[in-house]
Enzyme design. Structure first.
Site, short mmCIF file in Angstrom:
data_model
loop_
_atom_site.label_atom_id
_atom_site.label_comp_id
_atom_site.label_asym_id
_atom_site.label_seq_id
_atom_site.Cartn_x
_atom_site.Cartn_y
_atom_site.Cartn_z
N LYS A 199 -19.49 -26.23 -10.17
CA LYS A 199 -20.27 -26.10 -8.94
C LYS A 199 -19.34 -26.33 -7.76
O LYS A 199 -18.70 -27.39 -7.66
CB LYS A 199 -21.41 -27.12 -8.95
CG LYS A 199 -22.14 -27.18 -7.63
CD LYS A 199 -23.41 -27.98 -7.71
CE LYS A 199 -24.04 -28.10 -6.35
NZ LYS A 199 -25.30 -28.82 -6.39
N LYS A 254 -21.97 -21.83 -10.32
CA LYS A 254 -22.67 -21.77 -9.03
C LYS A 254 -21.73 -21.95 -7.85
O LYS A 254 -20.89 -22.85 -7.93
CB LYS A 254 -23.71 -22.89 -9.09
CG LYS A 254 -24.41 -23.22 -7.82
CD LYS A 254 -25.30 -24.38 -8.08
CE LYS A 254 -25.95 -24.82 -6.81
NZ LYS A 254 -26.59 -26.08 -6.94
C1 PBG Z 1 -28.52 -30.42 -5.39
C2 PBG Z 1 -28.49 -28.95 -5.39
C3 PBG Z 1 -28.06 -28.07 -4.38
C4 PBG Z 1 -28.37 -26.80 -4.84
C5 PBG Z 1 -28.95 -26.93 -6.10
N1 PBG Z 1 -28.99 -28.27 -6.44
C6 PBG Z 1 -27.50 -28.34 -3.03
C7 PBG Z 1 -26.20 -28.99 -2.90
O1 PBG Z 1 -25.49 -29.25 -3.86
O2 PBG Z 1 -25.87 -29.31 -1.75
C8 PBG Z 1 -28.18 -25.54 -4.06
C9 PBG Z 1 -28.96 -24.37 -4.56
C10 PBG Z 1 -29.12 -23.25 -3.60
O3 PBG Z 1 -28.47 -23.17 -2.54
O4 PBG Z 1 -29.96 -22.40 -3.89
N2 PBG Z 1 -27.36 -31.08 -5.61
#
Ligand code: PBG
Length: 333
Positions: A199, A254
């Site tokens: 991520k 992601k």
């Molecule tokens: C929580 C999380 C996030 C997303 C999914 N889980 C935000 C982040 O990490 O700041 C983003 C998903 C999206 O933008 O659709 N940690």
């Protein structure tokens, strides 16, 4: 090499294009993220950059019914926690919060759906970070091990409430180990862990952060000490093999489109199922461009969904899941 070879032969009719196609889409490939609130009415277009809905329990339940009719098999739940329930440690994550209540209600309906729940503290903390913040003098940091302990409790809490799949999105080290240990102790052996293995620290989470009210990060101004550096790919492969060793059941990459190379490399490296997450900013880009007449929304969502499949994704988490399911049910590609 013969000069008589013609590549266009295999493109010459819809039938032959279909016959030789290497990837396909079906409604079961799509996982729909839903934002749940304890408000009485849904807010359509709650995020200013994309028309993502903030659901009431009632509108979420009818969306679940709609998803089932279209052939979708799983949804991904995110809570919109009222500000007065947020604090420095995100302790409301371990209480009878609105997502736990929603799971209790949804389970009564015995929907033929799996429920995925994101495990991270950002919707519950007043600083908007995914973990527990500590400081050394005036330097703030997210405490890895203290966060893991809370996240494992949170995963057990949501698993007991009826979540089928727990998805750590925090990027702490060693969290899957903690989850699996906690599931074993709590006799929750059939609960799956789909980890966000790679991520990235991405600007493409903007609309999501706006939705859960974690837009303005406090203490540390970004998530770069735990989410990955967009300049790197070897690091992603290392994260992926570590999550695999810790016992993750599937891996999420992601964002999606900007990290297709990572997805394709992960596909070469692991036998675990891979999921691509077409995040909120990617969804917004397509929506906004289509609204401006740049291209057809349907074509853009289908093309990007095929790109994820081609790169190795078994499944796609996307805010366009309902539309995509509808299109693949009714359209000849
Ligand atoms: C929580 C999380 C996030 C997303 C999914 N889980 C935000 C982040 O990490 O700041 C983003 C998903 C999206 O933008 O659709 N940690």
């Amino acid at each position: 090499m013969t000069s008589f070879k013609r590549h266009r032969t295999l493109r010459s009719t819809p039938w032959i294009r279909d016959l030789i196609s290497e990837s396909s889409l079906s409604p079961k490939d799509f996982i729909l993220p839903l934002f749940i609130t304890n408000e009485n009415e849904p807010v359509y277009g709650a995020s200013s950059t994309a028309n993502i809905t903030r659901h009431s329990f009632k509108s979420a339940l009818s969306t679940l019914e709609q998803a089932i009719k279209l052939g979708i098999k799983a949804v991904f739940l995110f809570p919109v926690i009222p500000n007065d329930c947020k604090n420095n440690t995100g302790s409301h994550a371990l209480e009878e919060n609105l997502l736990v209540q929603f799971l209790n209600v949804a389970k009564e309906y015995k929907f033929p759906l799996s429920f995925c729940v994101d495990i991270a503290l950002d919707p519950y903390t007043n600083h908007g970070h995914d973990g527990i913040i500590q400081s050394h003098g005036d330097t703030f940091y997210v405490d890895n091990d203290a966060t893991n302990e809370t996240l494992a409790q949170m995963a057990v809490h949501f698993a007991r409430a009826g979540a089928d799949v727990l998805c750590p999105s925090d990027m702490m080290d060693g969290r899957i180990d903690e989850f699996k240990k906690a599931f074993s102790a709590a006799n929750l052996h059939s609960k799956a862990v789909f980890s966000y293995a790679a991520k990235y620290a991405s600007c493409l989470y903007g609309p999501f952060r706006q939705m859960v009210g974690a837009k303005k990060l406090q203490g540390l101004e970004d998530k770069k000490t735990y989410q990955m550096d967009p300049r790197n790919s070897n690091e992603a492969l290392s994260e992926i093999s570590h999550d695999e060793q810790e016992g993750a059941d599937a891996l999420i990459i992601k964002p999606g489109l900007a990290y297709l190379d990572i997805l394709a490399k992960a596909h070469q490296k692991t036998t675990l199922p891979l999921l691509a997450y077409q995040v909120s900013g990617e969804y917004a880009m397509i929506k906004l461009a289509a609204k401006e007449g740049v291209f057809s929304e349907q074509d853009a969502f289908l093309e990007t969904a095929y790109a994820f499949k081609r790169a190795g994704a078994r499944s796609i988490i996307t805010y366009a899941a309902l539309e995509l399911a509808q299109w693949v049910n009714t359209t000849q590609i």
